[in-house]
Design a protein around this motif. Structure first.
Motif, PDB file in Angstrom:
ATOM      1  N   LEU A  23       0.827  -1.205   0.000  1.00 15.44           N
ATOM      2  CA  LEU A  23       0.000   0.000   0.000  1.00 15.44           C
ATOM      3  C   LEU A  23       0.864   1.260   0.000  1.00 15.44           C
ATOM      4  O   LEU A  23       0.598   2.212  -0.753  1.00 15.44           O
ATOM      5  N   MET A  24       1.895   1.291   0.814  1.00 11.52           N
ATOM      6  CA  MET A  24       2.776   2.464   0.864  1.00 11.52           C
ATOM      7  C   MET A  24       3.487   2.679  -0.468  1.00 11.52           C
ATOM      8  O   MET A  24       3.612   3.807  -0.945  1.00 11.52           O
ATOM      9  N   THR A  25       3.933   1.590  -1.100  1.00 11.34           N
ATOM     10  CA  THR A  25       4.595   1.698  -2.399  1.00 11.34           C
ATOM     11  C   THR A  25       3.631   2.227  -3.454  1.00 11.34           C
ATOM     12  O   THR A  25       3.982   3.098  -4.264  1.00 11.34           O
ATOM     13  N   THR A  26       2.406   1.730  -3.441  1.00  8.50           N
ATOM     14  CA  THR A  26       1.399   2.176  -4.401  1.00  8.50           C
ATOM     15  C   THR A  26       1.080   3.647  -4.206  1.00  8.50           C
ATOM     16  O   THR A  26       1.014   4.413  -5.179  1.00  8.50           O
ATOM     17  N   VAL A  27       0.901   4.065  -2.969  1.00 10.03           N
ATOM     18  CA  VAL A  27       0.587   5.464  -2.685  1.00 10.03           C
ATOM     19  C   VAL A  27       1.749   6.359  -3.104  1.00 10.03           C
ATOM     20  O   VAL A  27       1.542   7.427  -3.688  1.00 10.03           O
ATOM     21  N   ARG A  28       2.968   5.952  -2.852  1.00  7.17           N
ATOM     22  CA  ARG A  28       4.133   6.736  -3.247  1.00  7.17           C
ATOM     23  C   ARG A  28       4.183   6.901  -4.766  1.00  7.17           C
ATOM     24  O   ARG A  28       4.445   7.982  -5.283  1.00  7.17           O
ATOM     25  N   LEU A  30       1.625   6.719  -6.860  1.00  6.19           N
ATOM     26  CA  LEU A  30       0.530   7.601  -7.264  1.00  6.19           C
ATOM     27  C   LEU A  30       0.849   9.072  -6.999  1.00  6.19           C
ATOM     28  O   LEU A  30       0.549   9.941  -7.817  1.00  6.19           O
ATOM     29  N   ARG A  31       1.452   9.337  -5.854  1.00  7.08           N
ATOM     30  CA  ARG A  31       1.817  10.726  -5.540  1.00  7.08           C
ATOM     31  C   ARG A  31       2.834  11.252  -6.544  1.00  7.08           C
ATOM     32  O   ARG A  31       2.751  12.405  -6.972  1.00  7.08           O
ATOM     33  N   HIS A  32       3.773  10.417  -6.928  1.00  4.68           N
ATOM     34  CA  HIS A  32       4.774  10.821  -7.910  1.00  4.68           C
ATOM     35  C   HIS A  32       4.102  11.139  -9.248  1.00  4.68           C
ATOM     36  O   HIS A  32       4.393  12.164  -9.879  1.00  4.68           O
ATOM     37  N   GLU A  33       3.197  10.273  -9.685  1.00  3.14           N
ATOM     38  CA  GLU A  33       2.491  10.505 -10.943  1.00  3.14           C
ATOM     39  C   GLU A  33       1.646  11.773 -10.880  1.00  3.14           C
ATOM     40  O   GLU A  33       1.583  12.539 -11.844  1.00  3.14           O
TER      41      GLU A  33
END
Length: 80
Positions: A23-28, A30-33
């Motif tokens: 989840l943390m990797t996915t959120v990171r 998404l924030r980058h995108e």
């Protein structure tokens, strides 16, 4: 506590940690995108603002020409 209960608890904790990491990797990501997209949008908005400024100048020029034409027609009507 017997061995089976401990192994189940360890498995549950390990799955929780793995899901949390995912989840943390996915959120990171998404924030980058989203940051990248916002930069692109700001660039597009800047170009749109520039085009709008150019259009305002051109419209002002056309308005000036139309005012001059209207005044010339009105003057011609008055003198005739």
């Amino acid at each position: 506590m017997d061995f089976e209960l401990i192994s189940v608890l360890v498995t549950i904790v390990a799955v929780g940690i793995a899901l949390g990491g995912l989840l943390m990797t996915t959120v990171r990501g998404l924030r980058h995108e989203m940051r990248h997209e916002m930069r692109d949008i700001r660039g597009h908005m800047g170009r749109i603002d520039s085009h709008i400024g150019e259009l305002r100048e051109r419209m002002a020029h056309v308005e000036g020409l139309l005012k001059g034409l209207r005044d010339a027609i009105a003057q011609r009507i008055i003198t005739n």
